[in-house]
Design a protein around this motif. Sequence first.
Motif, PDB file in Angstrom:
ATOM      1  N   ALA A 189      20.684  58.585  66.728  1.00 29.08           N
ATOM      2  CA  ALA A 189      19.311  59.079  66.647  1.00 29.08           C
ATOM      3  C   ALA A 189      18.930  59.376  65.202  1.00 29.08           C
ATOM      4  CB  ALA A 189      19.163  60.323  67.519  1.00 29.08           C
ATOM      5  N   TYR A 196      13.911  48.638  65.450  1.00 29.87           N
ATOM      6  CA  TYR A 196      14.639  49.844  65.835  1.00 29.87           C
ATOM      7  C   TYR A 196      15.904  49.509  66.622  1.00 29.87           C
ATOM      8  CZ  TYR A 196      10.356  52.163  64.397  1.00 29.87           C
ATOM      9  OH  TYR A 196       9.289  52.605  63.668  1.00 29.87           O
ATOM     10  N   ASP A 213       7.679  59.592  61.291  1.00 29.11           N
ATOM     11  CA  ASP A 213       6.902  59.273  62.490  1.00 29.11           C
ATOM     12  C   ASP A 213       7.684  59.466  63.786  1.00 29.11           C
ATOM     13  OD1 ASP A 213       4.622  58.499  61.008  1.00 29.11           O
ATOM     14  OD2 ASP A 213       5.549  56.537  60.610  1.00 29.11           O
ATOM     15  N   ILE A 214       9.008  59.541  63.702  1.00 29.53           N
ATOM     16  CA  ILE A 214       9.855  59.630  64.898  1.00 29.53           C
ATOM     17  C   ILE A 214      10.668  60.912  64.824  1.00 29.53           C
ATOM     18  CG2 ILE A 214      11.678  58.524  66.238  1.00 29.53           C
ATOM     19  CD1 ILE A 214      10.826  55.860  65.052  1.00 29.53           C
ATOM     20  N   THR A 215      10.475  61.773  65.798  1.00 28.54           N
ATOM     21  CA  THR A 215      11.225  63.027  65.835  1.00 28.54           C
ATOM     22  C   THR A 215      12.646  62.793  66.336  1.00 28.54           C
ATOM     23  OG1 THR A 215      10.617  63.551  68.117  1.00 28.54           O
ATOM     24  CG2 THR A 215       9.093  64.257  66.372  1.00 28.54           C
ATOM     25  N   THR A 216      13.482  63.768  66.088  1.00 35.05           N
ATOM     26  CA  THR A 216      14.872  63.688  66.558  1.00 35.05           C
ATOM     27  C   THR A 216      14.919  63.591  68.074  1.00 35.05           C
ATOM     28  OG1 THR A 216      15.656  64.966  64.662  1.00 35.05           O
ATOM     29  CG2 THR A 216      17.099  64.868  66.582  1.00 35.05           C
ATOM     30  N   ASP A 261      12.606  62.335  70.097  1.00 33.08           N
ATOM     31  CA  ASP A 261      12.158  61.003  70.525  1.00 33.08           C
ATOM     32  C   ASP A 261      13.240  59.958  70.264  1.00 33.08           C
ATOM     33  OD1 ASP A 261       9.772  61.981  71.398  1.00 33.08           O
ATOM     34  OD2 ASP A 261       8.660  61.470  69.565  1.00 33.08           O
ATOM     35  N   ALA A 262      13.887  60.087  69.124  1.00 29.19           N
ATOM     36  CA  ALA A 262      14.947  59.127  68.791  1.00 29.19           C
ATOM     37  C   ALA A 262      16.103  59.242  69.776  1.00 29.19           C
ATOM     38  CB  ALA A 262      15.433  59.361  67.365  1.00 29.19           C
ATOM     39  N   LEU A 311      17.381  56.624  63.289  1.00 33.72           N
ATOM     40  CA  LEU A 311      16.032  56.209  63.665  1.00 33.72           C
ATOM     41  C   LEU A 311      14.974  57.239  63.275  1.00 33.72           C
ATOM     42  CD1 LEU A 311      16.755  54.877  67.284  1.00 33.72           C
ATOM     43  CD2 LEU A 311      16.722  53.577  65.149  1.00 33.72           C
ATOM     44  N   THR A 312      15.410  58.451  62.994  1.00 31.48           N
ATOM     45  CA  THR A 312      14.468  59.526  62.714  1.00 31.48           C
ATOM     46  C   THR A 312      13.795  59.331  61.354  1.00 31.48           C
ATOM     47  OG1 THR A 312      15.826  61.048  64.010  1.00 31.48           O
ATOM     48  CG2 THR A 312      14.213  62.029  62.517  1.00 31.48           C
ATOM     49  N   ASP A 313      12.466  59.459  61.342  1.00 33.37           N
ATOM     50  CA  ASP A 313      11.712  59.437  60.087  1.00 33.37           C
ATOM     51  C   ASP A 313      10.481  60.307  60.269  1.00 33.37           C
ATOM     52  OD1 ASP A 313       9.879  57.916  61.556  1.00 33.37           O
ATOM     53  OD2 ASP A 313      10.646  56.006  60.782  1.00 33.37           O
ATOM     54  N   TYR A 326      15.213  57.672  73.018  1.00 35.23           N
ATOM     55  CA  TYR A 326      15.266  56.212  72.917  1.00 35.23           C
ATOM     56  C   TYR A 326      16.716  55.724  73.008  1.00 35.23           C
ATOM     57  CZ  TYR A 326      14.930  51.534  70.859  1.00 35.23           C
ATOM     58  OH  TYR A 326      15.036  50.185  70.631  1.00 35.23           O
TER      59      TYR A 326
END
Length: 732
Positions: free
Chosen positions: A198, A180, A205-208, A210-211, A201-203, A214
């Motif tokens: 962001a 990441y 499993d990863i919400t906007t 959370d991204a 990184l969003t997919d 990060y």
Amino acid sequence: MKPHYRVWDDFVFRAPLLPFGSPSCKDGILSSPLFREALEVASPDLYDATQSPPSETADRGSGKKQRARQDFSQLKYLSRASARCTPFGLFAGCGVGRIGAESRIVLNVPSRYRRCTRLDMQYLCALIQHLERVPAVRSQLRFYPNDSLYELGGRLRYVEYHYTNTHRSHKVSAVECDEYLSRLLAGARKGATIAELAAQLTDEDITTEDAAAYVGEVIDNQLLKSELDPSVVGDDVLTTLIRKLSELGTPPPELAVLKRIAAMLGGLNTTPPGSAHTLYDEITARLKTLPVGFDRKFLFQTDLYETTEAATVSARVPEELLKTVSFLARISMPYRNATLGAFAEAFYKRFEEREVPLTLALDGELGIGYPAGSGSSGDVSPLIDGLVLPASGGGAASVTVSMLDTVLLRKLLEASRCGEAEIELADADFSGLQPNTQPLPDTLAVMCTLLDDTDDGCRVLLRSAGGSSAANLLGRFCHLDPALHDLVRRIADKEAELNPGALPVEISHLPESRIGNIASRPRFRKHVLHYLSNTDNRTDDDLTVDDLLLSYRNGRLVLRSKRYGREILPHLTCAHNYSLSPIPVYRFLCDYQTAYVRGGVGFAWNPFFEHLDYLPRVRYGHTILSRQRWRIKEEELKPVLGASEPQALLSAAAEFIRRRRLTPHAVIPDGDNELFLDLEDAGCWRLLGEIISKRKTMLLKEHLFDERTAPVRDAEGRAYVNEMIFAFHKTE
């Protein structure tokens, strides 16, 4: 001195704001608008304190002491304004002249001088840090990878910094480089907003959210830097900040204030010195509307350009200087940078002739560090920033004695026996000496004070000679005048011309916020290496630290660009004293500038002479290499300073001057600072007494100046102290 050098036709002169004279004759100056404005820029607190008498609530004794301290401070500033040439606010400035038929500089009246007042870099850095934390601004900014990043041992290492009050402390940090973070850094290579990063990184499993969180954490840890990060190479920082904020979709309310302040600074710079008091107050009031605090003393950075009616110096002056530099180059001992030398030895022992990334070589944990062996953790700890540890050795000191020292000792004894105040060095004194053939830089600056110039010859006081480039002393002043800017560009172009196989690279690094005041300069070279500097203003020609490779071949370190496949010649075109920098990459690149040439030449007494109470003047030809110097102890001055009445003090002072054979005018040297003293003035003796009461022992040097022969004057014929900087370049 082979190869030969030639001087550029343009030279730079420096002169104080006021003509030379005894402070006792300038009581009216203290209240003049010109001096008052200079004082306000340099010391707002003293300016305020001297606007009115001591507070009525203060008792009589403390009020008297307060007034005495203010008088001493004003006297120091007045001395500076009439006897010291180093540019500082409005107290001294610079100008440009040309080599001609005669030495004659006629200054215009100060009302025709040009000022350049900017916001101090300390304030601008604090303002940028504030804006980067504002959510509405932060969300619109573009972010780039920290330009100190490098990968080593499977981890990413980089330098992060934090401010404690106004002090900038640095630390080497390391993080694991996972999928990441790698994706994030790759996406930020050409600049990207938090939302854009962001999104990468969003997919499933990863919400906007959370991204974005990060990405924010990565920014907070300084792995990513914003486009607002200040740079010392290129456009003015305030101009750049306004441009960047204007490009945002929704500019912050601070932008309107900054535009107004920029306009007010522009108006201030069109007013004559001595007429702008209210403008400082208006700008300060406007800045108070911004949510960033400031210290008034560190709010304005002012430079002064002194215009002239005539400004020429005869060719005799650079000819005399070149002759002196050639003499000093022949008789001086070979120069060796001990820090760089120790690193080179450690590098060869570790890597032999392998070419390795510079970041690996300088890493304190997996490499050698810089200085060599400076740490095993890789940290640049804020606890030891700037700390200089005493050398071991139990108090014993070893001294190397050269042929120059032998000649000086013989001549010193002869001068003492005959009561002479001057020693003359001549070529014949060193006829048996094997000349030092270590080369000098491709360009060099020689700074001197021109004492007089007649058909019989000129007389100069050598101040310094050398530097890694002739442009180092001039870079920070290029915004003052096109002729000065053009001279520095010609110097940079000549250095590139003399090294066709190498790649000249400008070092862009901001060590401390206030250092930016002296390190800021235009872009003179095609290639710039940004290190902890703004990434957004890069061009395709610029380099990053991870592009640099280092090897040891044919007895020398070789720094090379992987991208261009050419040797690198780094340049720091400013006068920053980088020797105490805690940043290994910055310090190494700066040291490498003079890795295999002498950084300069000069004259200095061997340390074993330094404890003598008196040293005579030293001269070569028409050049004074060293002034008379006296070591004074506090006990000696008790008969002088114990006198209560001015007449009694001056009578005792005259006896002391006669006994110690002092010159009427002297300076107290403090590094490259000098405080002028008129030893026939009671106020100066009181000032000297205040200083020596704290130091117990002090040095005095003669102040060489003759109003009758001074080449720098104003239209009324009043004489000014001067310093002149001549730039030389190799011709073959």
